[in-house]
Design an enzyme around this catalytic site. Structure first.
Site, mmCIF file in Angstrom:
data_model
loop_
_atom_site.group_PDB
_atom_site.id
_atom_site.type_symbol
_atom_site.label_atom_id
_atom_site.label_comp_id
_atom_site.label_asym_id
_atom_site.label_seq_id
_atom_site.Cartn_x
_atom_site.Cartn_y
_atom_site.Cartn_z
ATOM 1 N N SER A 50 -21.021 -18.652 -1.647
ATOM 2 C CA SER A 50 -22.163 -19.568 -1.772
ATOM 3 C C SER A 50 -21.802 -21.043 -1.720
ATOM 4 O O SER A 50 -22.677 -21.891 -1.564
ATOM 5 C CB SER A 50 -22.938 -19.272 -3.064
ATOM 6 O OG SER A 50 -22.212 -19.664 -4.193
ATOM 7 N N PHE A 74 -22.712 -15.597 -7.072
ATOM 8 C CA PHE A 74 -22.986 -15.498 -8.514
ATOM 9 C C PHE A 74 -23.818 -16.726 -8.860
ATOM 10 O O PHE A 74 -23.288 -17.711 -9.343
ATOM 11 C CB PHE A 74 -21.646 -15.468 -9.262
ATOM 12 C CG PHE A 74 -21.742 -14.935 -10.659
ATOM 13 C CD1 PHE A 74 -22.748 -14.077 -11.041
ATOM 14 C CD2 PHE A 74 -20.775 -15.276 -11.595
ATOM 15 C CE1 PHE A 74 -22.812 -13.570 -12.335
ATOM 16 C CE2 PHE A 74 -20.828 -14.780 -12.890
ATOM 17 C CZ PHE A 74 -21.845 -13.925 -13.257
ATOM 18 N N ASP A 111 -21.733 -10.632 -10.676
ATOM 19 C CA ASP A 111 -20.330 -10.903 -10.972
ATOM 20 C C ASP A 111 -19.406 -10.075 -10.070
ATOM 21 O O ASP A 111 -19.303 -8.856 -10.229
ATOM 22 C CB ASP A 111 -20.080 -10.577 -12.452
ATOM 23 C CG ASP A 111 -18.661 -10.878 -12.863
ATOM 24 O OD1 ASP A 111 -17.875 -11.362 -12.024
ATOM 25 O OD2 ASP A 111 -18.330 -10.625 -14.042
ATOM 26 N N ALA A 112 -18.734 -10.765 -9.163
ATOM 27 C CA ALA A 112 -17.863 -10.069 -8.197
ATOM 28 C C ALA A 112 -16.724 -9.327 -8.879
ATOM 29 O O ALA A 112 -16.140 -8.423 -8.292
ATOM 30 C CB ALA A 112 -17.293 -11.074 -7.204
ATOM 31 N N ALA A 140 -13.530 -18.842 -7.111
ATOM 32 C CA ALA A 140 -12.914 -19.822 -8.005
ATOM 33 C C ALA A 140 -13.742 -19.729 -9.278
ATOM 34 O O ALA A 140 -14.910 -20.111 -9.285
ATOM 35 C CB ALA A 140 -12.972 -21.212 -7.406
ATOM 36 N N TYR A 224 -3.427 -23.293 -2.622
ATOM 37 C CA TYR A 224 -3.135 -24.708 -2.436
ATOM 38 C C TYR A 224 -1.697 -24.964 -2.859
ATOM 39 O O TYR A 224 -1.212 -24.336 -3.807
ATOM 40 C CB TYR A 224 -4.101 -25.574 -3.260
ATOM 41 C CG TYR A 224 -3.869 -27.045 -3.057
ATOM 42 C CD1 TYR A 224 -4.112 -27.631 -1.814
ATOM 43 C CD2 TYR A 224 -3.361 -27.841 -4.068
ATOM 44 C CE1 TYR A 224 -3.854 -28.970 -1.594
ATOM 45 C CE2 TYR A 224 -3.118 -29.196 -3.867
ATOM 46 C CZ TYR A 224 -3.359 -29.755 -2.621
ATOM 47 O OH TYR A 224 -3.109 -31.077 -2.408
ATOM 48 N N TYR A 234 -0.614 -28.199 -10.538
ATOM 49 C CA TYR A 234 -1.160 -27.165 -9.664
ATOM 50 C C TYR A 234 -0.094 -26.120 -9.280
ATOM 51 O O TYR A 234 -0.016 -25.077 -9.930
ATOM 52 C CB TYR A 234 -1.837 -27.777 -8.419
ATOM 53 C CG TYR A 234 -2.818 -26.794 -7.824
ATOM 54 C CD1 TYR A 234 -4.183 -26.928 -8.016
ATOM 55 C CD2 TYR A 234 -2.370 -25.669 -7.131
ATOM 56 C CE1 TYR A 234 -5.077 -25.978 -7.526
ATOM 57 C CE2 TYR A 234 -3.252 -24.720 -6.633
ATOM 58 C CZ TYR A 234 -4.593 -24.881 -6.824
ATOM 59 O OH TYR A 234 -5.469 -23.936 -6.342
ATOM 60 N N VAL A 270 -13.099 -31.841 -2.136
ATOM 61 C CA VAL A 270 -14.018 -31.931 -3.264
ATOM 62 C C VAL A 270 -14.879 -30.672 -3.285
ATOM 63 O O VAL A 270 -15.665 -30.423 -2.380
ATOM 64 C CB VAL A 270 -14.951 -33.157 -3.117
ATOM 65 C CG1 VAL A 270 -15.851 -33.277 -4.332
ATOM 66 C CG2 VAL A 270 -14.140 -34.422 -2.896
HETATM 67 P P1 NAD Z 1 -16.091 -23.345 -5.043
HETATM 68 O O1 NAD Z 1 -16.299 -23.574 -6.492
HETATM 69 O O2 NAD Z 1 -16.696 -24.270 -4.074
HETATM 70 O O3 NAD Z 1 -16.535 -21.877 -4.636
HETATM 71 C C1 NAD Z 1 -16.241 -20.756 -5.416
HETATM 72 C C2 NAD Z 1 -17.244 -19.670 -5.100
HETATM 73 O O4 NAD Z 1 -16.971 -18.550 -5.955
HETATM 74 C C3 NAD Z 1 -18.696 -20.086 -5.379
HETATM 75 O O5 NAD Z 1 -19.500 -19.614 -4.335
HETATM 76 C C4 NAD Z 1 -18.998 -19.376 -6.689
HETATM 77 O O6 NAD Z 1 -20.361 -19.088 -6.866
HETATM 78 C C5 NAD Z 1 -18.208 -18.094 -6.487
HETATM 79 N N1 NAD Z 1 -17.949 -17.372 -7.735
HETATM 80 C C6 NAD Z 1 -17.358 -17.834 -8.853
HETATM 81 N N2 NAD Z 1 -17.289 -16.842 -9.779
HETATM 82 C C7 NAD Z 1 -17.870 -15.762 -9.218
HETATM 83 C C8 NAD Z 1 -18.098 -14.439 -9.669
HETATM 84 N N3 NAD Z 1 -17.719 -14.023 -10.878
HETATM 85 N N4 NAD Z 1 -18.733 -13.585 -8.824
HETATM 86 C C9 NAD Z 1 -19.133 -13.962 -7.582
HETATM 87 N N5 NAD Z 1 -18.933 -15.205 -7.109
HETATM 88 C C10 NAD Z 1 -18.307 -16.089 -7.919
HETATM 89 O O7 NAD Z 1 -14.510 -23.265 -4.872
HETATM 90 P P2 NAD Z 1 -13.545 -23.526 -3.638
HETATM 91 O O8 NAD Z 1 -12.857 -24.813 -3.878
HETATM 92 O O9 NAD Z 1 -14.213 -23.263 -2.348
HETATM 93 O O10 NAD Z 1 -12.458 -22.380 -3.930
HETATM 94 C C11 NAD Z 1 -12.380 -21.177 -3.207
HETATM 95 C C12 NAD Z 1 -10.913 -20.802 -3.088
HETATM 96 O O11 NAD Z 1 -10.240 -21.816 -2.336
HETATM 97 C C13 NAD Z 1 -10.190 -20.706 -4.437
HETATM 98 O O12 NAD Z 1 -9.267 -19.661 -4.384
HETATM 99 C C14 NAD Z 1 -9.475 -22.040 -4.514
HETATM 100 O O13 NAD Z 1 -8.347 -21.987 -5.358
HETATM 101 C C15 NAD Z 1 -9.094 -22.215 -3.052
HETATM 102 N N6 NAD Z 1 -8.718 -23.596 -2.648
HETATM 103 C C16 NAD Z 1 -9.503 -24.660 -2.976
HETATM 104 C C17 NAD Z 1 -9.086 -25.930 -2.610
HETATM 105 C C18 NAD Z 1 -9.895 -27.166 -2.962
HETATM 106 O O14 NAD Z 1 -9.359 -28.260 -2.895
HETATM 107 N N7 NAD Z 1 -11.163 -27.032 -3.297
HETATM 108 C C19 NAD Z 1 -7.901 -26.113 -1.870
HETATM 109 C C20 NAD Z 1 -7.169 -24.998 -1.514
HETATM 110 C C21 NAD Z 1 -7.574 -23.734 -1.914
#
Ligand code: NAD
Length: 393
Positions: A50, A74, A111-112, A140, A224, A234, A270
């Site tokens: 999402s 979620f 909840d996934a 995340a 990351y 990190y 972000v």
């Molecule tokens: P985000 O917060 O934008 O997205 C996380 C998604 O997970 C959301 O859609 C949220 O609703 C969903 N979610 C959370 N808990 C849930 C649950 N229990 N059940 C179902 N859905 C659930 O986060 P993001 O930054 O896109 O992170 C996604 C992945 O990318 C993570 O593994 C993060 O570590 C990795 N990542 C992020 C970055 C960054 O800078 N943002 C960089 C590298 C890697």
């Protein structure tokens, strides 16, 4: 209602449906303009679809390859005078726009980490798609209830020693030192339970057991690494331990069978999750300035479009020596990091505007919640009660 942003710390408690829709549309348009001729996946499950990288993955799979997508989210619908969560609006917009373009898209809300949602998702896959050929695991989350009922809470702390460095207070745009204390053994283990590979593996095993995944399917999760200034927080911190576990799980899943599991190391961006990590948002503000000046800045959609079209499905999978896909290739270029380091050393509250792209940071932050999209009248009365076509609440 007239919907305005209500920001509390690093979270915004409102979201704008029209703004979210416009921004999802913008991502779709980007993919339409940048898709390659690569042969890609056709039936894709995105767990955590999402927001952020998961949403961008879903959009890319659908609009690069015409893939049918099932997303696990979620999120909360609107109720009373509360708006829905932005992930809810993003998902509603994606499903509507995909349907207009003749693409299959359905979502499961819950909840996934739970068995119930795994079962529901598999039931939907079996009924509508038969099997999936690609699974993106992009959760995340701050906590997880494991199958035995134990609830684990993840922490963003160092491992071993405390670490002091600069951070930004996003409320008043000031720079100060922060000391991050080391996590306890229990906190590290809990973080691994939440953000490590256990649940990813449970998903793949459940899909296999139900014969709902192709033998040659691809699955990926995101990680990351980043530069040395962020390592104690990190890569070498509690979250890094969880990412090590995610990586070990990928290796194990690949060696166990015919499915290929990859870790894609993505750029710092972000998102709701990264805003919560001490020190990292200041680094992101500086990184954005440098990468924009050098003409190589990317957001989630540019990263995922390049991942799917060039690194993963463009022929041979392009990996580093450890079999990781490096979407942080542009971020980690020596000349970019040298410039970031120079600015990091000199940045303080007085010169923050000249050393970091804070306006860009906040623009992206507000956009996470649908604010700041072009062409949207934010003074207009807006219906917050938006339905996701495939979800009956
Ligand atoms: P985000 O917060 O934008 O997205 C996380 C998604 O997970 C959301 O859609 C949220 O609703 C969903 N979610 C959370 N808990 C849930 C649950 N229990 N059940 C179902 N859905 C659930 O986060 P993001 O930054 O896109 O992170 C996604 C992945 O990318 C993570 O593994 C993060 O570590 C990795 N990542 C992020 C970055 C960054 O800078 N943002 C960089 C590298 C890697």
């Amino acid at each position: 209602m007239i919907i305005k942003p209500k920001v509390r710390g690093f979270i915004c408690t409102t979201a704008h449906p029209e703004g979210c829709k416009a921004l999802v549309k913008e991502q779709i348009d980007y993919v339409k303009a940048h898709k390659s001729a690569a042969n890609g996946p056709k039936k894709v499950l995105v767990i955590g679809s999402s927001m952020g990288y998961g949403l961008a993955s879903r959009i890319t799979a659908a609009y690069s390859f015409g893939a049918a997508t099932i997303g696990v989210i979620f999120d909360k619908p609107a109720s009373g005078n509360r708006t829905a969560s932005s992930g809810w609006y993003n998902t509603a917009a994606f499903e509507q726009l995909a349907a207009e373009d003749g693409l299959y898209a359905k979502s499961i809300n819950g909840d996934a980490y739970s068995q119930e949602i795994k079962d529901k998702t598999i039931e939907l896959i079996k009924a509508d798609l038969g099997k999936v050929d690609c699974v993106v695991y992009s959760l995340a989350a701050p906590r997880r209830t494991a199958p035995d009922g134990t609830m684990y809470t993840s922490v963003l702390k160092t491992v071993g020693e405390s670490y002091t460095n600069k951070t930004i207070d996003l409320r008043n745009r000031t720079v100060s030192d922060i000391t991050v204390e080391p996590a306890t053994e229990d906190e590290i283990n809990a973080t691994i339970k939440v953000m490590g590979g256990e649940d990813w593996k449970l998903w793949i095993e459940a899909l296999k057991a139900a014969d709902a995944i192709e033998d040659d399917a691809v699955t990926m999760a995101y990680s990351y690494i980043g530069p040395a200034i962020t390592h104690p927080m990190y890569a070498d911190g509690s979250i890094g331990k969880a990412k090590d576990d995610l990586f070990a799980t990928a290796k194990q899943m690949t060696s166990d069978g015919t499915i290929k599991a990859y870790i894609s190391v993505n750029k710092a961006l972000v998102t709701q999750s990264s805003a919560a990590i001490p020190i990292v948002p200041l680094y992101i503000g500086i990184l954005f300035k440098v990468m924009k000046e050098q003409g190589c800045h990317e957001g989630c959609i540019e990263q995922m479009c390049r991942l799917f079209n060039e690194k993963l499905y463009g022929g041979n999978v392009e990996t580093d020596d450890e079999n990781r896909i490096r979407m942080d290739d542009l971020e980690m270029q020596d000349h970019i990091q040298a410039e970031v380091n120079k600015l990091w050393d000199k940045i303080n509250t007085d010169n923050i505007a000249e050393c970091a792209d804070l306006d860009g940071y906040f623009e992206d932050f507000y956009k996470l919640f649908g604010f700041g999209a072009d062409g949207i009248d934010y003074e207009a009365d807006t219906d917050a009660d938006v339905k996701i076509p495939s979800i009956t609440e």
